[in-house]
Design an enzyme around this catalytic site. Sequence first.
Site, PDB file in Angstrom:
ATOM      1  CB  ILE A  12      33.026  88.803   0.491  1.00 17.42           C
ATOM      2  CG1 ILE A  12      34.321  88.979   1.319  1.00 17.42           C
ATOM      3  CG2 ILE A  12      32.047  87.883   1.196  1.00 17.42           C
ATOM      4  CD1 ILE A  12      35.129  87.722   1.506  1.00 17.42           C
ATOM      5  CD  GLU A  13      32.483  87.439  -6.580  1.00 19.75           C
ATOM      6  OE1 GLU A  13      31.665  86.885  -7.328  1.00 19.75           O
ATOM      7  OE2 GLU A  13      33.593  87.856  -6.959  1.00 19.75           O
ATOM      8  CB  SER A  14      29.051  84.416   0.648  1.00 20.04           C
ATOM      9  OG  SER A  14      28.109  83.570   1.258  1.00 20.04           O
TER      10      SER A  14
END
Length: 338
Positions: free
Chosen positions: A143-145
Amino acid sequence: MAVYWGQGPNQQRLAHFCADSHIDIIPVGFLNIFPDQVNGGYPGTNFGNQCAPETYKNKDGSASPLLSNCPFIGPDIKTCQAMGKKILLSLGGAIPNNQSIKDNESAKSFARFLWNAFGPEDAAYDGPRPFGDAVVDGFDFDIESVVTDNDPTTQYRGYDVVINTLRSYFVADADKEYYISGAPQCVVPDASLAYAIEFAPFDFLFIQFYNTPKCSARAYFDASYGQQGDQPSAISFDAWVDFIRTTSISKDVKLYLGLPAAPLTQLTYDTKMYIAPDEVQNLIDVFQCRYPKEFGGIMVWEATYSEQNLIDGKPDDLVAELILHRHDFRFNISPTIP
């Protein structure tokens, strides 16, 4: 040894990389669009050159971003599993960087879709099966949001619920072992995954000791790399072990040194992030010895770049694995029991 696959330039089939006996785990990326980004429709996928552009239609007949014609991935998953590989579906990735989960109900619905679409077949389910009858060995959360929507919880909300819901499904299938992994950035705590790591059980953490200079693998060898003010840089492996020991419920999680496979790889921003084999050996010397319980191995981004990066005539992932063998390193993969 864990090696990501799915985003390499002109990449070969998944089964090609599974033929490498030195690779144990392959996260396949990515399922990169989440249901709440498409108004509750089917999520979206991107596996590079392995899929044609056709997609599934949502229940209301509208087009979804979920690829429907990836003919080789399903058969290759089964081929890989027959070789003893663990194949994980990786969620997230860096593009797009707007993934989020609206609330706990969305999280549970997302987990239910993941299980129905990529877990064991269920005769009562009539939705998409992008990999056919192939069943993945678990799910990876990369998850790199960067989306916050003026709400600081947006970046991390719901992932613990997705994981714990998936775990409840895992228990119901006693015939197979399933795994949960995460790929946090090296900063402790990770903005997207720290909450999930604190409250949901993980089996592996493929920590990205690249992208962020101040806590990267390079910073172990050069304290001025990424230095901010008077505070020298340092690889954050010690900090991650401390976080797991003091904060996370995943006391038995294995921590992997995540490294780029070549000096220039997609989404690796600085060639200095690349760690040469003798430096990898140095890191293994230190952290395997210091943390024999927590040290899990090496993660490499990404399979195609690794294969193309020949060192003394061998692909980079093979070199890293040979270093592990030189240290008589063995790790038996077994799932966390929540």
